[in-house]
Design an enzyme around this catalytic site. Sequence first.
Site, short mmCIF file in Angstrom:
data_model
loop_
_atom_site.label_atom_id
_atom_site.label_comp_id
_atom_site.label_asym_id
_atom_site.label_seq_id
_atom_site.Cartn_x
_atom_site.Cartn_y
_atom_site.Cartn_z
CB SER A 35 32.16 48.61 34.08
OG SER A 35 33.22 48.81 33.16
CE1 TYR B 221 34.92 43.86 35.70
CE2 TYR B 221 34.75 45.01 33.60
CZ TYR B 221 34.87 45.04 34.99
OH TYR B 221 34.92 46.25 35.65
N1 NAD Z 1 39.43 50.15 37.73
C1 NAD Z 1 38.66 50.36 36.67
O1 NAD Z 1 39.13 50.85 35.63
C2 NAD Z 1 37.20 50.02 36.73
C3 NAD Z 1 36.40 50.46 35.67
C4 NAD Z 1 35.04 50.17 35.70
C5 NAD Z 1 34.48 49.49 36.76
N2 NAD Z 1 35.30 49.07 37.77
C6 NAD Z 1 34.66 48.35 38.86
O2 NAD Z 1 34.88 49.02 40.07
C7 NAD Z 1 34.87 48.07 41.14
C8 NAD Z 1 36.14 48.23 41.96
O3 NAD Z 1 37.24 47.92 41.13
P1 NAD Z 1 38.72 48.39 41.44
O4 NAD Z 1 39.34 48.72 40.15
O5 NAD Z 1 38.73 49.35 42.56
O6 NAD Z 1 39.35 46.96 41.89
P2 NAD Z 1 40.27 46.53 43.12
O7 NAD Z 1 40.72 45.17 42.78
O8 NAD Z 1 41.27 47.58 43.41
O9 NAD Z 1 39.22 46.46 44.34
C9 NAD Z 1 38.23 45.48 44.37
C10 NAD Z 1 37.97 45.10 45.80
O10 NAD Z 1 36.91 44.14 45.81
C11 NAD Z 1 37.24 43.15 46.75
N3 NAD Z 1 36.55 41.90 46.41
C12 NAD Z 1 36.80 41.07 45.37
N4 NAD Z 1 35.99 40.01 45.41
C13 NAD Z 1 35.21 40.18 46.52
C14 NAD Z 1 34.18 39.40 47.11
N5 NAD Z 1 33.78 38.23 46.58
N6 NAD Z 1 33.58 39.88 48.23
C15 NAD Z 1 33.99 41.05 48.78
N7 NAD Z 1 34.98 41.79 48.29
C16 NAD Z 1 35.58 41.37 47.16
C17 NAD Z 1 38.75 42.99 46.68
O11 NAD Z 1 39.27 42.40 47.86
C18 NAD Z 1 39.17 44.45 46.50
O12 NAD Z 1 39.41 45.07 47.75
C19 NAD Z 1 34.74 46.69 40.49
O13 NAD Z 1 33.38 46.30 40.49
C20 NAD Z 1 35.20 46.95 39.08
O14 NAD Z 1 34.64 46.03 38.19
C21 NAD Z 1 36.64 49.32 37.79
#
Ligand code: NAD
Length: 255
Positions: free
Chosen positions: A138, A151
Amino acid sequence: MFAELRSRVVFVTGGGSGIGAGIVDAFLGEGAIVISADLSAPEGLDQIGERSWTVRLDVSDETAVESVLDAVSEAVGTVDVVVTAAGTSTMGFAIETTGSDWDRNLDVNAKGSFLVARGVARRLVSAERNGRIIFISSQAGKNGYRGMTAYVASKHAVLGVTKTMAVELAPHGITVNAICPGIIETPMKHRERIEGGAIRGMTAEEVAAEDRSQVPLGRTGTTQDVAAVALFLASDLASYMTGQGLNVTGGMTMH
Ligand SMILES: NC(=O)c1ccc[n+]([C@@H]2O[C@H](COP(=O)([O-])OP(=O)(O)OC[C@H]3O[C@@H](n4cnc5c(N)ncnc54)[C@H](O)[C@@H]3O)[C@@H](O)[C@H]2O)c1
């Protein structure tokens, strides 16, 4: 776009939602064989399409990670490309962050990503195959953000693992990189605007407007914006890149 990806087995954690789901779709669109592993998937390893599999996995459970990767090796083949998009977040200022908030973020985002990458790397090394490890960190792996202490710590940890595994796995022909997304429209981001807004006395709409105002390119990101970079990192075009954290932030983070 990338013909070489047609022969690849790609394992995507967090494939059930948001960025992970976008990455699953992008690799399927390239003709790859894709296993989507998620806590929310139905139990067991299931083939749901000609080249598409799902499996339930808690990435923070070391035993489960190893047994799922064994099952995938057996039923599908050695994983060539892994993308660790499973993640979680809790919102809270540092002085209110509890030990359990800390553990949850570090267990899933840092330890979980590491366990999956380690498992894939072990199998590639013992099969003497090259491959690609792509972490989803991130911009919170590079900057501090208010209300996200645990986080932010977990995402910095992912970049440390990226650099270390890149050095160790380079002699085996395995590249290790991370994508550092900015503000991407997903269910996690929508929840964060509600919870983060609440601790800052703002509505989710006010946080969304603030988000947009901070991005030089003038819009927040889509899951496709992130998936495009994952395809690139898995492709032959990225064969001379390792140990990098690539920002996909619309210009919000520039280092
Ligand atoms: N959305 C943003 O702005 C953003 C920005 C930077 C980084 N990220 C990172 O991108 C990744 C995806 O985030 P997102 O926004 O798509 O979130 P999201 O909540 O839409 O998807 C996350 C997925 O991870 C799964 N998950 C959670 N805990 C888990 C576990 N212990 N084992 C297996 N699966 C698990 C959830 O069921 C979900 O399907 C994350 O690592 C997040 O930190 C997101």
